[in-house]
Design an enzyme around this catalytic site. Structure first.
Site, PDB file in Angstrom:
ATOM      1  N   ASP A 285      43.456  73.413  78.234  1.00  0.00           N
ATOM      2  CA  ASP A 285      43.258  72.011  77.882  1.00  0.00           C
ATOM      3  C   ASP A 285      42.580  71.312  79.060  1.00  0.00           C
ATOM      4  O   ASP A 285      42.313  71.934  80.093  1.00  0.00           O
ATOM      5  CB  ASP A 285      44.584  71.335  77.531  1.00  0.00           C
TER       6      ASP A 285
ATOM      7  N   GLY B  95      39.700  72.964  80.995  1.00  0.00           N
ATOM      8  CA  GLY B  95      38.387  72.842  80.387  1.00  0.00           C
ATOM      9  C   GLY B  95      38.448  72.140  79.050  1.00  0.00           C
ATOM     10  O   GLY B  95      39.513  71.759  78.575  1.00  0.00           O
TER      11      GLY B  95
ATOM     12  N   PHE C 288      37.421  72.266  74.958  1.00  0.00           N
ATOM     13  CA  PHE C 288      37.071  73.205  73.886  1.00  0.00           C
ATOM     14  C   PHE C 288      35.721  72.892  73.262  1.00  0.00           C
ATOM     15  O   PHE C 288      35.222  73.655  72.448  1.00  0.00           O
ATOM     16  CB  PHE C 288      38.163  73.296  72.814  1.00  0.00           C
TER      17      PHE C 288
ATOM     18  N   HIS D 181      42.243  68.921  62.768  1.00  0.00           N
ATOM     19  CA  HIS D 181      42.318  67.717  61.922  1.00  0.00           C
ATOM     20  C   HIS D 181      41.900  66.459  62.671  1.00  0.00           C
ATOM     21  O   HIS D 181      41.681  65.416  62.039  1.00  0.00           O
ATOM     22  CB  HIS D 181      43.723  67.560  61.336  1.00  0.00           C
TER      23      HIS D 181
END
Length: 360
Positions: free
Chosen positions: A225, A251, A253, A271
């Protein structure tokens, strides 16, 4: 987290019963009366927020209190406080003893700041002026198909949240509470132990990964994360006794995902994003995942069965705040396919979440 996880089938059966009880309740009333009940159904939610703002549950934590003493502790008008409590007690929140003193019950206790799963932050967040303002503009989001936040604030939902530290803290408290309610049922519904290395993508401070590794003692983990997010992860992982089996990588995504995993878990990540950005994340996972690797999306799945459920309302919350969405099974299948994965099954849990399994 609960020690005993009910079977997913039983939980779904109870949801079916609740749906039909709601259907029966509405049909026992004339349609205008039933609709009026729905129109004012936001009032109880705001009353719960008021109780959280006043700190009533915390004031009663040490035991029952008479009205005047309770009013003094929460700095409220005694008559107005009694009226608020009367309304909440009618909905099963708080109780009044025979001696006239007010006390906690199981629902009211969840509003304590120190409750095992405290929903005080959630009540404050959902009843905040920011949230109420957005929901009054739902029609605008339905017209445009986009989040209302950029038009209101000139930036997207996450960037705007970053500008409001206190509101962001309430949001984080809400997400933590939701995670605490669902981790056990998710981990208890899927056998994560078949995977040697599990990468938790967008895994926050590692609560999900810690719960998985506790049930999969032979597995190793990678927590991934943003740097500001994983800063608190070492302490969490130490507390859960899994720190020695977890490697923390910082990091985004949107840039890349760490290679080397047999399984890639994304809980409530996809979502949060519209299709184009969700596909970007999944393609980065696909680029990192080796042949035969598994991707596991922990998400709600929307159905077109006409039944009520949190997924329908969270879907509107995603539209309003982020321009994102909850998705149907077919929408997840198509999204995963476009990223290079083949969806193999959807594993239900005893919560509204599902584990959507796909392979590369």
């Amino acid at each position: 987290m609960p020690d005993i996880v009910p079977p997913a089938g039983l939980a779904r059966a109870l949801q079916w019963v609740r749906h039909h009880l709601l259907w029966l309740h509405q049909r026992l009333l004339p349609a205008p009366m039933a609709m009026m009940e729905l129109i004012v159904s936001g009032w109880p939610a705001q009353a719960i927020t008021a109780a959280a703002q006043l700190g009533i549950a915390d004031a009663l934590a040490d035991g029952p209190l008479p009205l005047d003493e309770l009013a003094a502790r929460v700095d409220a008008d005694p008559d107005a406080l009694s009226r608020l409590l009367r309304a909440l007690i009618g909905r099963g929140i708080f109780r009044r003893r025979r001696d006239g003193r007010y006390a906690l019950n199981s629902l009211a206790a969840t509003l304590r700041s120190d409750a095992p799963i405290s929903l005080k932050g959630a009540a404050l967040f959902q009843g905040s002026a920011e949230q109420r303002e957005r929901w009054t503009l739902l029609a605008d989001s339905v017209r445009s198909g986009e989040s209302i936040v950029p038009a209101l604030r000139g930036k997207d939902g996450f960037d705007y949240l970053a500008d409001l530290p206190e509101h962001a803290d309430l949001f984080n408290q809400t997400m933590t509470s939701l995670a605490q309610m669902t981790l056990a049922v998710v981990v208890g519904s899927y056998d994560f132990g078949t995977h040697r290395t599990i990468v938790d993508v967008g895994g926050g401070q590692g609560a999900m990964l810690a719960a998985i590794l506790a049930k999969a003692p032979a597995s190793q983990g990678i927590l991934y994360d943003l740097p500001t997010v994983v800063a608190g992860a070492p302490r969490m992982l130490q507390q859960k006794n899994v720190a020695g089996r977890v490697r923390i990588i910082e990091g985004s995504f949107f840039d890349m995902v760490p290679p080397g995993g047999d399984a890639y878990v994304l809980k409530n990540v996809i979502h949060d994003w519209p299709d184009a950005k969700a596909l970007q994340i999944l393609r980065n996972v696909r680029a990192a995942a080796g042949p035969g690797a598994t991707v596991l999306l922990v998400e709600m799945v929307v159905g077109d069965n006409g039944r009520d459920g949190p997924q329908n309302w969270v879907d509107l919350e995603m539209l309003l705040n982020l321009g994102a969405r909850e998705r149907t099974a077919d929408e997840y299948r198509n999204l995963l396919s476009a990223a290079g994965f083949r969806m193999t099954r959807i594993v239900p849990t005893a919560s509204p979440l599902n584990v959507i399994e796909a392979v590369g």
